[in-house]
Design a protein around this motif. Structure first.
Motif, PDB file in Angstrom:
ATOM      1  N   ALA A  16       6.004   7.708 -64.106  1.00  0.00           N
ATOM      2  CA  ALA A  16       5.266   8.072 -62.894  1.00  0.00           C
ATOM      3  C   ALA A  16       4.275   9.203 -63.109  1.00  0.00           C
ATOM      4  N   SER A  17       4.016   9.589 -64.351  1.00  0.00           N
ATOM      5  CA  SER A  17       3.234  10.798 -64.626  1.00  0.00           C
ATOM      6  C   SER A  17       1.819  10.760 -64.046  1.00  0.00           C
ATOM      7  N   LYS A  18       1.266   9.568 -63.876  1.00  0.00           N
ATOM      8  CA  LYS A  18      -0.122   9.442 -63.433  1.00  0.00           C
ATOM      9  C   LYS A  18      -0.331  10.041 -62.043  1.00  0.00           C
ATOM     10  N   TYR A  19       0.642   9.833 -61.148  1.00  0.00           N
ATOM     11  CA  TYR A  19       0.475  10.285 -59.760  1.00  0.00           C
ATOM     12  C   TYR A  19       1.553  11.278 -59.328  1.00  0.00           C
ATOM     13  N   LEU A  20       2.394  11.683 -60.226  1.00  0.00           N
ATOM     14  CA  LEU A  20       3.578  12.467 -59.887  1.00  0.00           C
ATOM     15  C   LEU A  20       3.247  13.806 -59.235  1.00  0.00           C
ATOM     16  N   ILE A  21       2.242  14.483 -59.736  1.00  0.00           N
ATOM     17  CA  ILE A  21       1.908  15.807 -59.199  1.00  0.00           C
ATOM     18  C   ILE A  21       1.545  15.712 -57.717  1.00  0.00           C
ATOM     19  N   GLU A  22       0.687  14.753 -57.363  1.00  0.00           N
ATOM     20  CA  GLU A  22       0.293  14.596 -55.955  1.00  0.00           C
ATOM     21  C   GLU A  22       1.496  14.273 -55.081  1.00  0.00           C
ATOM     22  N   ALA A  23       2.334  13.358 -55.555  1.00  0.00           N
ATOM     23  CA  ALA A  23       3.475  12.926 -54.755  1.00  0.00           C
ATOM     24  C   ALA A  23       4.466  14.057 -54.533  1.00  0.00           C
ATOM     25  N   LEU A  24       4.842  14.740 -55.597  1.00  0.00           N
ATOM     26  CA  LEU A  24       5.826  15.816 -55.472  1.00  0.00           C
ATOM     27  C   LEU A  24       5.282  17.009 -54.692  1.00  0.00           C
ATOM     28  N   ALA A  94       7.056   7.847 -56.047  1.00  0.00           N
ATOM     29  CA  ALA A  94       6.398   8.815 -56.927  1.00  0.00           C
ATOM     30  C   ALA A  94       4.901   8.590 -57.065  1.00  0.00           C
ATOM     31  N   ASP A  95       4.345   7.628 -56.318  1.00  0.00           N
ATOM     32  CA  ASP A  95       2.894   7.423 -56.369  1.00  0.00           C
ATOM     33  C   ASP A  95       2.243   7.511 -54.985  1.00  0.00           C
ATOM     34  N   ASP A  96       3.038   7.775 -53.948  1.00  0.00           N
ATOM     35  CA  ASP A  96       2.494   7.903 -52.595  1.00  0.00           C
ATOM     36  C   ASP A  96       2.388   9.389 -52.218  1.00  0.00           C
ATOM     37  N   ILE A  97       1.855   9.654 -51.019  1.00  0.00           N
ATOM     38  CA  ILE A  97       1.664  11.022 -50.559  1.00  0.00           C
ATOM     39  C   ILE A  97       2.173  11.138 -49.116  1.00  0.00           C
ATOM     40  N   SER A  98       3.016  12.135 -48.875  1.00  0.00           N
ATOM     41  CA  SER A  98       3.460  12.426 -47.510  1.00  0.00           C
ATOM     42  C   SER A  98       2.571  13.508 -46.917  1.00  0.00           C
ATOM     43  N   LEU A  99       2.059  13.267 -45.722  1.00  0.00           N
ATOM     44  CA  LEU A  99       1.258  14.285 -45.057  1.00  0.00           C
ATOM     45  C   LEU A  99       2.154  15.448 -44.616  1.00  0.00           C
ATOM     46  N   LYS A 190      20.512  -5.351 -37.993  1.00  0.00           N
ATOM     47  CA  LYS A 190      21.513  -6.179 -37.316  1.00  0.00           C
ATOM     48  C   LYS A 190      22.489  -5.333 -36.510  1.00  0.00           C
ATOM     49  N   SER A 191      22.679  -4.074 -36.929  1.00  0.00           N
ATOM     50  CA  SER A 191      23.702  -3.233 -36.293  1.00  0.00           C
ATOM     51  C   SER A 191      23.184  -1.924 -35.721  1.00  0.00           C
ATOM     52  N   TYR A 192      21.945  -1.557 -36.062  1.00  0.00           N
ATOM     53  CA  TYR A 192      21.432  -0.238 -35.680  1.00  0.00           C
ATOM     54  C   TYR A 192      20.058  -0.349 -35.030  1.00  0.00           C
ATOM     55  N   LYS A 193      19.658   0.728 -34.354  1.00  0.00           N
ATOM     56  CA  LYS A 193      18.341   0.774 -33.716  1.00  0.00           C
ATOM     57  C   LYS A 193      17.333   1.477 -34.622  1.00  0.00           C
ATOM     58  N   VAL A 194      16.102   0.969 -34.613  1.00  0.00           N
ATOM     59  CA  VAL A 194      15.070   1.493 -35.507  1.00  0.00           C
ATOM     60  C   VAL A 194      13.797   1.792 -34.724  1.00  0.00           C
ATOM     61  N   HIS A 195      12.889   2.527 -35.372  1.00  0.00           N
ATOM     62  CA  HIS A 195      11.651   2.952 -34.702  1.00  0.00           C
ATOM     63  C   HIS A 195      10.607   3.293 -35.759  1.00  0.00           C
ATOM     64  N   ASN A 196       9.340   3.111 -35.422  1.00  0.00           N
ATOM     65  CA  ASN A 196       8.221   3.600 -36.234  1.00  0.00           C
ATOM     66  C   ASN A 196       7.414   4.602 -35.412  1.00  0.00           C
ATOM     67  N   LEU A 197       7.109   5.750 -35.986  1.00  0.00           N
ATOM     68  CA  LEU A 197       6.170   6.664 -35.342  1.00  0.00           C
ATOM     69  C   LEU A 197       4.773   6.077 -35.441  1.00  0.00           C
ATOM     70  N   SER A 198       4.003   6.220 -34.375  1.00  0.00           N
ATOM     71  CA  SER A 198       2.661   5.616 -34.364  1.00  0.00           C
ATOM     72  C   SER A 198       1.682   6.368 -35.262  1.00  0.00           C
ATOM     73  N   LYS A 199       1.987   7.636 -35.570  1.00  0.00           N
ATOM     74  CA  LYS A 199       1.083   8.422 -36.407  1.00  0.00           C
ATOM     75  C   LYS A 199       1.130   7.939 -37.863  1.00  0.00           C
ATOM     76  N   LYS A 200      -0.007   8.067 -38.529  1.00  0.00           N
ATOM     77  CA  LYS A 200      -0.079   7.741 -39.961  1.00  0.00           C
ATOM     78  C   LYS A 200       0.304   9.006 -40.737  1.00  0.00           C
ATOM     79  N   LEU A 201       1.544   9.036 -41.230  1.00  0.00           N
ATOM     80  CA  LEU A 201       2.084  10.256 -41.832  1.00  0.00           C
ATOM     81  C   LEU A 201       2.310  10.144 -43.335  1.00  0.00           C
ATOM     82  N   ILE A 202       1.961   9.008 -43.915  1.00  0.00           N
ATOM     83  CA  ILE A 202       1.968   8.896 -45.373  1.00  0.00           C
ATOM     84  C   ILE A 202       0.663   8.246 -45.827  1.00  0.00           C
ATOM     85  N   ILE A 203       0.369   8.443 -47.099  1.00  0.00           N
ATOM     86  CA  ILE A 203      -0.745   7.738 -47.729  1.00  0.00           C
ATOM     87  C   ILE A 203      -0.150   6.809 -48.776  1.00  0.00           C
TER      88      ILE A 203
END
Length: 299
Positions: A16-24, A94-99, A190-203
């Motif tokens: 993952a070295s190519k994008y690791l710095i940005e992700a971490l 390891a290649d994505d970005i969290s805002l 099947k057993s639990y409730k889920v949700h998505n936040l409408s904001k774009k919070l990752i890249i």
């Protein structure tokens, strides 16, 4: 929040070295600070592990592990889940970005809505060169997400945060080399409730072109998951009246493309009011809608 819960962020790494710095960096610099950052190197052949050692020296929240042999993603993730001590577990690739506010906003939502067990977010799309080229918009509420899961994966793997107790009871299927997240979401929903936040919070970094063999395997596994979703969630017709009009319209377009929902079913699924909006968006004359509505009522 008076009592700030601990969040365990799990980040599996392989070459993952190519994008690791940005992700971490995107996790280390989160506005929400009460984190443990669990990272496992799955026998990388590049300098990923050396880079991770350097990060660990700079941030005491990082707990670094290295597999003795290459275990692949599902098994590596399951081992990391066992190591988590937080109230919530957040996924990160390891290649994505969290805002910066990603973790904060998800924790706040889950704390305010204890009935929700899993929370994702929307995302920006990014090419390998770092250029933003668009965004994904996923359905928001539980019903909408379960319905859309019968057509496509309604969560970004890198965006998901779950109650730790839920994920520890429902781990990844090690038989799924690909689509392991999709398969897991179906079991959880099947057993639990889920949700998505409408904001774009990752890249989300768009993946490299897969080989024909990999594409075929991915398609096969995804098809199996979709069939399981339809079996689980299409036993009874959905009532989408509590979904937004834009979500309902999106489902209609997708389902129409897939060929398993037609006029009469549309009325049953999304209700007359939403159907009227759909028909307007489809540029169908409203009088035709009124005629169809009367015909269905007579049946």
């Amino acid at each position: 929040m008076d009592n700030i819960p601990l969040v365990s962020v799990i980040i599996p790494c392989y070459n993952a070295s190519k994008y690791l710095i940005e992700a971490l960096d995107s996790i280390i610099q989160q506005s929400y600070k009460n984190l443990e950052i669990i990272i496992t190197d799955d026998c990388s052949t590049d300098n990923t592990y050396e880079m991770l050692c350097s990060f660990r020296e700079k941030d005491s929240r990082i707990k670094l592990y290295k597999n003795d042999v290459n275990l692949k993603l599902p098994t590596t993730l399951n081992n990391m889940i066992d190591l988590c001590t937080g109230k919530y577990i957040a996924r990160m690739d390891a290649d994505d970005i969290s805002l910066k506010n990603r973790i904060k906003e998800q924790v706040e939502y889950l704390e305010k809505h204890p009935e929700i067990d899993m929370c994702g977010t929307n995302a920006w799309n990014m090419k390998e060169n770092g250029k933003i080229v668009g965004f994904y918009k996923f359905p928001i509420n539980d019903t909408a997400i379960k319905y859309s899961a019968c057509i496509f994966n309604p969560f970004f793997h890198s965006s998901v945060m779950l109650k730790a107790e839920v994920l520890k009871l429902n781990k990844y299927n090690s038989n799924f080399r690909y689509s392991q997240d999709y398969e897991l979401w179906i079991r959880i929903m099947k057993s639990y409730k889920v949700h998505n936040l409408s904001k774009k919070l990752i890249i989300y970094r768009l993946p490299e072109m897969a080989t024909p063999e990999k594409k075929e395997k991915q398609k096969q596994l995804a098809t199996n998951v979709i069939q399981e979703a339809r079996h689980a969630f299409f036993k009874e017709p959905f009532n989408l009246n509590d979904c937004s009009i834009s979500d309902s319209y999106m489902f209609y377009r997708l389902a129409k493309k897939e060929g398993f929902m037609i006029n009469a079913n549309i009325v049953h699924l999304v209700g007359y009011q939403i159907l009227r909006c759909i028909l307007k968006l489809e540029n169908i004359i409203v009088t035709n809608f009124i005629i169809m509505q009367k015909t269905i009522k007579r049946k």
